[in-house]
Design a protein around this motif. Structure first.
Motif, mmCIF file in Angstrom:
data_model
loop_
_atom_site.group_PDB
_atom_site.id
_atom_site.type_symbol
_atom_site.label_atom_id
_atom_site.label_comp_id
_atom_site.label_asym_id
_atom_site.label_seq_id
_atom_site.Cartn_x
_atom_site.Cartn_y
_atom_site.Cartn_z
ATOM 1 N N GLY A 285 0.722 -1.105 0.106
ATOM 2 C CA GLY A 285 -0.079 -0.101 -0.027
ATOM 3 C C GLY A 285 0.728 1.289 -0.105
ATOM 4 O O GLY A 285 1.885 1.278 0.296
ATOM 5 N N PHE A 286 0.136 2.347 -0.350
ATOM 6 C CA PHE A 286 0.782 3.728 -0.346
ATOM 7 C C PHE A 286 -0.312 4.608 0.367
ATOM 8 O O PHE A 286 -1.463 4.451 -0.223
ATOM 9 C CB PHE A 286 1.163 3.987 -1.692
ATOM 10 C CG PHE A 286 2.136 3.197 -2.560
ATOM 11 C CD1 PHE A 286 3.630 3.434 -2.149
ATOM 12 C CD2 PHE A 286 1.865 2.191 -3.111
ATOM 13 C CE1 PHE A 286 4.400 2.739 -2.679
ATOM 14 C CE2 PHE A 286 2.520 1.441 -4.180
ATOM 15 C CZ PHE A 286 4.207 1.640 -3.621
ATOM 16 N N ALA A 287 0.164 5.544 1.204
ATOM 17 C CA ALA A 287 -0.575 6.694 1.558
ATOM 18 C C ALA A 287 -0.554 7.889 0.902
ATOM 19 O O ALA A 287 0.512 8.324 0.297
ATOM 20 C CB ALA A 287 -0.167 6.957 3.158
ATOM 21 N N LYS A 288 -1.681 8.348 0.830
ATOM 22 C CA LYS A 288 -1.807 9.930 -0.001
ATOM 23 C C LYS A 288 -0.787 10.864 0.624
ATOM 24 O O LYS A 288 -0.202 11.570 -0.312
ATOM 25 C CB LYS A 288 -3.289 10.001 -0.118
ATOM 26 C CG LYS A 288 -3.440 11.388 -1.134
ATOM 27 C CD LYS A 288 -4.961 11.777 -1.022
ATOM 28 C CE LYS A 288 -5.650 11.839 0.137
ATOM 29 N NZ LYS A 288 -7.092 12.314 -0.055
ATOM 30 N N ARG A 289 -1.009 10.759 2.066
ATOM 31 C CA ARG A 289 -0.011 11.859 2.776
ATOM 32 C C ARG A 289 1.104 10.908 3.127
ATOM 33 O O ARG A 289 0.755 10.139 4.192
ATOM 34 C CB ARG A 289 -0.991 12.457 3.683
ATOM 35 C CG ARG A 289 -1.928 13.382 3.242
ATOM 36 C CD ARG A 289 -2.530 14.207 4.281
ATOM 37 N NE ARG A 289 -3.552 13.245 5.174
ATOM 38 C CZ ARG A 289 -3.760 13.429 6.547
ATOM 39 N NH1 ARG A 289 -3.047 14.396 6.983
ATOM 40 N NH2 ARG A 289 -4.337 12.450 7.161
ATOM 41 N N GLN A 290 2.202 11.269 2.773
ATOM 42 C CA GLN A 290 3.401 10.344 3.116
ATOM 43 C C GLN A 290 3.749 10.673 4.908
ATOM 44 O O GLN A 290 4.330 9.733 5.336
ATOM 45 C CB GLN A 290 4.756 10.806 2.416
ATOM 46 C CG GLN A 290 4.469 10.541 0.881
ATOM 47 C CD GLN A 290 4.128 9.129 0.574
ATOM 48 O OE1 GLN A 290 4.724 8.349 1.102
ATOM 49 N NE2 GLN A 290 3.237 8.904 -0.514
ATOM 50 N N ARG A 291 3.539 11.810 5.362
ATOM 51 C CA ARG A 291 3.814 11.979 6.859
ATOM 52 C C ARG A 291 2.915 11.586 7.664
ATOM 53 O O ARG A 291 2.917 12.186 8.787
ATOM 54 C CB ARG A 291 4.238 13.534 6.898
ATOM 55 C CG ARG A 291 5.664 13.731 6.183
ATOM 56 C CD ARG A 291 6.026 15.168 6.552
ATOM 57 N NE ARG A 291 7.230 15.487 5.972
ATOM 58 C CZ ARG A 291 7.803 16.663 5.814
ATOM 59 N NH1 ARG A 291 7.332 17.698 6.612
ATOM 60 N NH2 ARG A 291 8.950 16.955 5.186
ATOM 61 N N TYR A 292 1.663 10.832 7.270
ATOM 62 C CA TYR A 292 0.651 10.301 8.180
ATOM 63 C C TYR A 292 1.228 9.824 9.304
ATOM 64 O O TYR A 292 2.213 8.912 9.230
ATOM 65 C CB TYR A 292 -0.443 9.497 7.377
ATOM 66 C CG TYR A 292 -1.294 9.195 8.302
ATOM 67 C CD1 TYR A 292 -2.438 10.200 8.689
ATOM 68 C CD2 TYR A 292 -1.424 7.910 8.897
ATOM 69 C CE1 TYR A 292 -3.472 9.599 9.390
ATOM 70 C CE2 TYR A 292 -2.321 7.467 9.710
ATOM 71 C CZ TYR A 292 -3.664 8.387 9.983
ATOM 72 O OH TYR A 292 -4.377 8.185 10.975
ATOM 73 N N THR A 293 0.722 10.086 10.665
ATOM 74 C CA THR A 293 1.262 9.099 11.906
ATOM 75 C C THR A 293 0.323 8.401 12.318
ATOM 76 O O THR A 293 -0.880 8.888 12.443
ATOM 77 C CB THR A 293 1.651 10.416 12.892
ATOM 78 O OG1 THR A 293 2.483 11.143 12.585
ATOM 79 C CG2 THR A 293 2.018 9.562 14.132
ATOM 80 N N LYS B 227 -7.013 9.006 -9.812
ATOM 81 C CA LYS B 227 -7.520 9.596 -8.477
ATOM 82 C C LYS B 227 -6.583 9.348 -7.510
ATOM 83 O O LYS B 227 -6.363 8.304 -7.085
ATOM 84 C CB LYS B 227 -8.944 8.835 -7.968
ATOM 85 C CG LYS B 227 -9.546 9.460 -6.810
ATOM 86 C CD LYS B 227 -10.607 8.695 -6.199
ATOM 87 C CE LYS B 227 -11.120 9.046 -4.930
ATOM 88 N NZ LYS B 227 -12.326 8.467 -4.538
ATOM 89 N N ALA B 228 -6.121 10.442 -7.039
ATOM 90 C CA ALA B 228 -5.000 10.557 -5.720
ATOM 91 C C ALA B 228 -5.746 9.998 -4.681
ATOM 92 O O ALA B 228 -6.870 10.552 -3.867
ATOM 93 C CB ALA B 228 -4.450 11.814 -5.474
ATOM 94 N N ASP B 229 -5.301 8.819 -3.948
ATOM 95 C CA ASP B 229 -6.124 8.391 -2.702
ATOM 96 C C ASP B 229 -5.143 7.505 -2.166
ATOM 97 O O ASP B 229 -3.998 6.828 -2.697
ATOM 98 C CB ASP B 229 -7.318 7.541 -3.237
ATOM 99 C CG ASP B 229 -8.192 7.527 -2.131
ATOM 100 O OD1 ASP B 229 -7.916 7.598 -1.128
ATOM 101 O OD2 ASP B 229 -9.315 7.120 -2.256
#
Length: 420
Positions: free
Chosen positions: A132-140, A398-400
């Motif tokens: 998986g990949f998070a849309k916001r890379q700095r998510y905690t 779609k960015a998600d």
């Protein structure tokens, strides 16, 4: 007039009765399976009377330190007493005259056409991989905080998933809560998958009543229990949020699925689809969801049961996968990965598939979905087609957040009857 034999038997019985030597019911029960033809070395004789005949007839058998018994067979009542050995000859003579009174035990009958002797159900497990990949890379993530709670689910941005040898699940936190005070859709999705995992763990705990209901596991019920626990925790912690969810449970030859919202699951066999779920949408980009202020409930989930076979490939993903990749493109990527583990066949030998790595398939799918989600030119996507059909202008992917689980059905090494 009573015979001499009857007089001796009656005398012996009265003597025992006066001395309180007659056995108790408990003692009798332990010997009810004893056969009258048992051999022994004692010099005593057991006598059986049958009241079915007009004339009293007697079976004898020597016994070894046993109490006299009351033995019932069919509708005949029989009783036994112990008499001295010197009277056994007279009883043997009467027995030979009436061989029909011999008490026999019938052999068990086996019905080989009954379900009890049917072929046991296949027993399978998942070999799985996740990417998986998070849309916001700095998510905690919640458990990245020191001394934070431990979760059995994994966080990918606002997505969360779990995987086991007999079940997989994905939840997608709804992004519409962004900017709302106390909103945390990511944490809500993680709690939902965490409690779903714990509910499934109960089927492996021999001290839990769920252990004996292993074959009856229902993904909708699991989702309901997880939803209730998650709502209690979020209310206690003052959190609001909601998410979509998809659960799949493997039981023998069945894949049991519950899908609510726009997550998705598909099953591929022999390089072709045999099953693909559909989205549940209230309207465009407004999926069914569980959580704060939502009228949707787990009972509203789509429920499916798919007959599964060894070697089937199960692909489950959040909308970050299915909004960016068409079904034909997902199938093409899977086929390409399977081909890498396939030995070509000859005229007399069919192609042979070696052990496939599900992690490599999930990596390939997630990476391609990410590439499309970041592209706005020269690329089509399922989300783009749906937006255009609604009269909206949209171009590209779609960015998600993107979460993918790939599970391959394999034989279970445990005994299929380990829970019987």
């Amino acid at each position: 007039m009573k015979s001499k034999t009857w007089f001796q038997v009656s005398t012996t019985a009265k003597s025992w009765s006066q001395q309180s030597l007659l056995p108790s019911i408990t003692a009798i029960r332990s010997h009810l399976i004893s056969s009258p033809s048992s051999s022994c070395t004692n010099s005593e004789t057991r006598v059986y009377y049958s009241t079915k005949h007009c004339k009293s007839t007697i079976n004898t058998a020597t016994v070894q330190n046993h109490h006299p018994l009351c033995h019932t067979q069919s509708r005949e009542f029989s009783t036994s007493v112990i008499i001295p050995q010197h009277n056994a000859i007279a009883y043997h003579e009467e027995q030979q005259q009436h061989p029909s009174v011999l008490m026999t035990r019938s052999l068990p009958l086996l019905d080989f056409f009954s379900k009890a002797y049917s072929k046991p159900a296949p027993s399978y497990i998942f070999a799985h991989g996740a990417s998986g990949f998070a849309k916001r890379q700095r998510y905690t993530t919640p458990d990245s905080v020191k001394n934070g709670p431990h979760y059995y689910s994994t966080q990918i941005g606002e997505d969360a998933y779990f995987r086991r040898s007999d079940a997989i699940g994905i939840a997608d936190g709804v992004g519409g809560w962004a900017g709302v005070s106390a909103a945390n859709a990511a944490l809500y999705s993680r709690k939902l998958m965490h409690h779903a995992y714990l509910e499934l763990e109960r089927f492996d705990n021999v001290d839990d009543p769920y252990f004996y209901l292993y074959d009856e596991a229902d993904p909708v019920n699991i989702l309901q229990k997880s939803y209730e626990e998650s709502m209690l925790e979020t209310q206690r912690e003052g959190i609001v949020g909601s998410c979509t969810a998809c659960l799949a449970i493997l039981r023998h030859g069945e894949l049991r699925i519950a899908n609510l919202g726009d997550c998705g699951i598909s099953v591929i066999r022999h390089n072709d689809y045999i099953f693909r779920s559909e989205e549940q949408q209230h309207s465009f980009n407004f999926p069914y969801q569980l959580g704060t202020s939502s009228p949707d409930r787990p009972k509203d989930a789509q429920s499916f049961t798919v007959a599964i076979q060894k070697g089937d490939i199960v692909v489950m993903g959040s909308d970050g996968l299915y909004d960016n990749l068409f079904d034909k493109e997902i199938l093409s990527i899977v086929k390409k990965q399977v081909a890498m583990y396939t030995l070509p066949g000859t005229g007399s030998r069919p192609p042979k598939i070696l052990s496939i790595e599900p992690q490599r398939i999930s990596d390939a799918l997630a990476e391609r979905a990410k590439a499309v989600s970041l592209s706005k030119l020269n690329v089509d996507s399922p989300f783009q087609l749906r937006a255009v059909s609604e009269g909206l202008y949209y171009q590209g992917g779609k960015a998600d957040d993107i979460s993918v689980i790939v599970a391959i059905v394999k034989d279970c090494e445990d005994s299929p009857d380990r829970r019987l």
